[in-house]
Design a protein around this motif. Sequence first.
Motif, PDB file in Angstrom:
ATOM      1  N   UNK A  30     -16.135 -62.863 -56.495  1.00 37.04           N
ATOM      2  CA  UNK A  30     -16.923 -62.171 -55.581  1.00 37.04           C
ATOM      3  C   UNK A  30     -18.245 -62.875 -55.675  1.00 37.04           C
ATOM      4  N   UNK A  31     -18.710 -63.219 -56.800  1.00 38.10           N
ATOM      5  CA  UNK A  31     -19.978 -63.806 -57.070  1.00 38.10           C
ATOM      6  C   UNK A  31     -20.101 -65.126 -56.267  1.00 38.10           C
ATOM      7  N   UNK A  32     -19.031 -65.934 -56.521  1.00 40.81           N
ATOM      8  CA  UNK A  32     -19.090 -67.280 -55.791  1.00 40.81           C
ATOM      9  C   UNK A  32     -19.217 -67.194 -54.128  1.00 40.81           C
ATOM     10  N   UNK A  33     -18.544 -66.232 -53.623  1.00 41.91           N
ATOM     11  CA  UNK A  33     -18.782 -65.876 -52.316  1.00 41.91           C
ATOM     12  C   UNK A  33     -20.016 -65.462 -51.954  1.00 41.91           C
ATOM     13  N   UNK A  34     -20.603 -64.613 -52.665  1.00 42.78           N
ATOM     14  CA  UNK A  34     -21.939 -63.954 -52.580  1.00 42.78           C
ATOM     15  C   UNK A  34     -23.017 -65.096 -52.577  1.00 42.78           C
ATOM     16  N   UNK A  35     -22.722 -65.891 -53.367  1.00 45.46           N
ATOM     17  CA  UNK A  35     -23.770 -66.991 -53.606  1.00 45.46           C
ATOM     18  C   UNK A  35     -23.747 -67.913 -52.369  1.00 45.46           C
ATOM     19  N   UNK A  36     -22.730 -68.174 -51.707  1.00 43.82           N
ATOM     20  CA  UNK A  36     -22.799 -69.076 -50.699  1.00 43.82           C
ATOM     21  C   UNK A  36     -23.276 -68.184 -49.241  1.00 43.82           C
ATOM     22  N   UNK A  37     -23.147 -66.862 -49.323  1.00 45.70           N
ATOM     23  CA  UNK A  37     -23.549 -66.017 -48.323  1.00 45.70           C
ATOM     24  C   UNK A  37     -25.042 -65.759 -48.503  1.00 45.70           C
ATOM     25  N   UNK A  38     -25.440 -65.420 -49.675  1.00 48.36           N
ATOM     26  CA  UNK A  38     -26.835 -65.339 -49.809  1.00 48.36           C
ATOM     27  C   UNK A  38     -27.811 -66.339 -49.618  1.00 48.36           C
ATOM     28  N   UNK A  39     -27.113 -67.775 -49.966  1.00 51.89           N
ATOM     29  CA  UNK A  39     -27.893 -68.861 -49.629  1.00 51.89           C
ATOM     30  C   UNK A  39     -28.320 -69.010 -48.096  1.00 51.89           C
ATOM     31  N   UNK A  40     -27.087 -68.879 -47.381  1.00 51.20           N
ATOM     32  CA  UNK A  40     -27.398 -69.050 -45.951  1.00 51.20           C
ATOM     33  C   UNK A  40     -28.299 -67.840 -45.379  1.00 51.20           C
ATOM     34  N   UNK A  41     -28.092 -66.646 -45.894  1.00 53.63           N
ATOM     35  CA  UNK A  41     -28.873 -65.675 -45.624  1.00 53.63           C
ATOM     36  C   UNK A  41     -30.277 -66.112 -45.907  1.00 53.63           C
ATOM     37  N   UNK A  42     -30.695 -66.406 -46.853  1.00 57.66           N
ATOM     38  CA  UNK A  42     -32.252 -66.848 -47.354  1.00 57.66           C
ATOM     39  C   UNK A  42     -32.630 -68.018 -46.331  1.00 57.66           C
ATOM     40  N   UNK A  43     -31.602 -68.904 -45.944  1.00 58.68           N
ATOM     41  CA  UNK A  43     -32.146 -69.999 -44.974  1.00 58.68           C
ATOM     42  C   UNK A  43     -32.503 -69.398 -43.534  1.00 58.68           C
ATOM     43  N   UNK A  44     -31.974 -68.050 -43.206  1.00 59.06           N
ATOM     44  CA  UNK A  44     -31.878 -67.377 -42.012  1.00 59.06           C
ATOM     45  C   UNK A  44     -33.068 -66.379 -42.089  1.00 59.06           C
ATOM     46  N   UNK A  45     -33.733 -66.063 -42.984  1.00 59.77           N
ATOM     47  CA  UNK A  45     -34.914 -65.398 -43.096  1.00 59.77           C
ATOM     48  C   UNK A  45     -34.514 -63.970 -43.917  1.00 59.77           C
ATOM     49  N   UNK A  46     -33.570 -63.768 -44.401  1.00 60.07           N
ATOM     50  CA  UNK A  46     -33.261 -62.570 -45.016  1.00 60.07           C
ATOM     51  C   UNK A  46     -33.743 -62.565 -46.436  1.00 60.07           C
ATOM     52  N   UNK A  47     -34.826 -62.072 -46.825  1.00 61.18           N
ATOM     53  CA  UNK A  47     -35.712 -62.356 -48.077  1.00 61.18           C
ATOM     54  C   UNK A  47     -35.654 -60.986 -48.944  1.00 61.18           C
ATOM     55  N   UNK A  48     -35.240 -60.023 -48.172  1.00 63.45           N
ATOM     56  CA  UNK A  48     -35.312 -58.731 -49.210  1.00 63.45           C
ATOM     57  C   UNK A  48     -33.903 -58.388 -48.995  1.00 63.45           C
ATOM     58  N   UNK A  49     -33.637 -57.732 -50.422  1.00 64.22           N
ATOM     59  CA  UNK A  49     -32.336 -57.100 -50.587  1.00 64.22           C
ATOM     60  C   UNK A  49     -32.325 -55.803 -51.122  1.00 64.22           C
ATOM     61  N   UNK A  50     -31.375 -54.684 -50.564  1.00 64.63           N
ATOM     62  CA  UNK A  50     -31.195 -53.407 -51.211  1.00 64.63           C
ATOM     63  C   UNK A  50     -29.972 -53.301 -51.603  1.00 64.63           C
ATOM     64  N   UNK A  51     -29.554 -52.913 -52.777  1.00 65.35           N
ATOM     65  CA  UNK A  51     -28.378 -52.857 -53.297  1.00 65.35           C
ATOM     66  C   UNK A  51     -27.914 -51.307 -53.642  1.00 65.35           C
ATOM     67  N   UNK A  52     -26.887 -50.663 -53.094  1.00 63.54           N
ATOM     68  CA  UNK A  52     -26.504 -49.455 -53.191  1.00 63.54           C
ATOM     69  C   UNK A  52     -25.010 -49.424 -54.086  1.00 63.54           C
ATOM     70  N   UNK A  53     -25.105 -48.754 -55.178  1.00 57.49           N
ATOM     71  CA  UNK A  53     -23.787 -48.765 -55.941  1.00 57.49           C
ATOM     72  C   UNK A  53     -23.102 -47.406 -55.496  1.00 57.49           C
ATOM     73  N   UNK A  54     -22.044 -47.287 -54.854  1.00 54.79           N
ATOM     74  CA  UNK A  54     -21.507 -46.056 -54.260  1.00 54.79           C
ATOM     75  C   UNK A  54     -20.787 -45.285 -55.339  1.00 54.79           C
ATOM     76  N   UNK A  55     -20.922 -43.949 -55.368  1.00 54.05           N
ATOM     77  CA  UNK A  55     -20.354 -43.082 -55.912  1.00 54.05           C
ATOM     78  C   UNK A  55     -20.091 -41.753 -55.240  1.00 54.05           C
ATOM     79  N   UNK A  56     -19.522 -40.801 -55.695  1.00 54.62           N
ATOM     80  CA  UNK A  56     -19.129 -39.707 -54.851  1.00 54.62           C
ATOM     81  C   UNK A  56     -20.506 -39.050 -54.308  1.00 54.62           C
TER      82      UNK A  56
END
Length: 183
Positions: A30-56
């Motif tokens: 998962x982390x390998x795929x996220x690394x590629x995805x987030x690198x492209x996102x950063x180039x596209x101007x996505x500089x903020x990230x909010x993380x939500x860990x889901x529970x009930x």
Amino acid sequence: MKLTEEQLTDSLNKSLNSIYVILADESILIEESLGKLYMKAKKEGFLQKETYIVNSQTDWNFLSSNLENLDFFGSKKILEVKLLGQGPGIKGANSLKSYSNNPDPNNLLVVIGEGLDRKSFSSAWVKALEKTGILISIMQLSSNSLRKWIKNKAKELNIEILDEACQLLTDKTEGNLMATLQE
């Protein structure tokens, strides 16, 4: 659209979608795929990230509130939703399906499902997100896939690995990717 890990790189070279779903049992994959995805996102101007860990108890209003709260400066952000061993539940599934009908162009929604049961892979919320976005479903590595993964990792690290050494590493680590990386 469903893609393999290998197809993800080619897809990201062309464009960035607004929704990605990554489903796997191995956090390293998962982390390998996220690394590629987030690198492209950063180039596209996505500089903020909010993380939500889901529970009930998760309040899924963060998906709809982002549509209502338009940023004056139009900043782009990544909404990372982590489903660890459980699906989103009924409220979450409905929220994800609703979001997929009208994704916010200033947000990149990344849903990560680690250790979900196989029936989750074909659930309505996954299909809705796949219809609008990109689904990457990463299967457990077979011994042949593991050898290929080891060779690719070695190549990334500029290490030349013999076939015999690769086989020994595969046998000794028994598919444990973390142990394989440490060796």
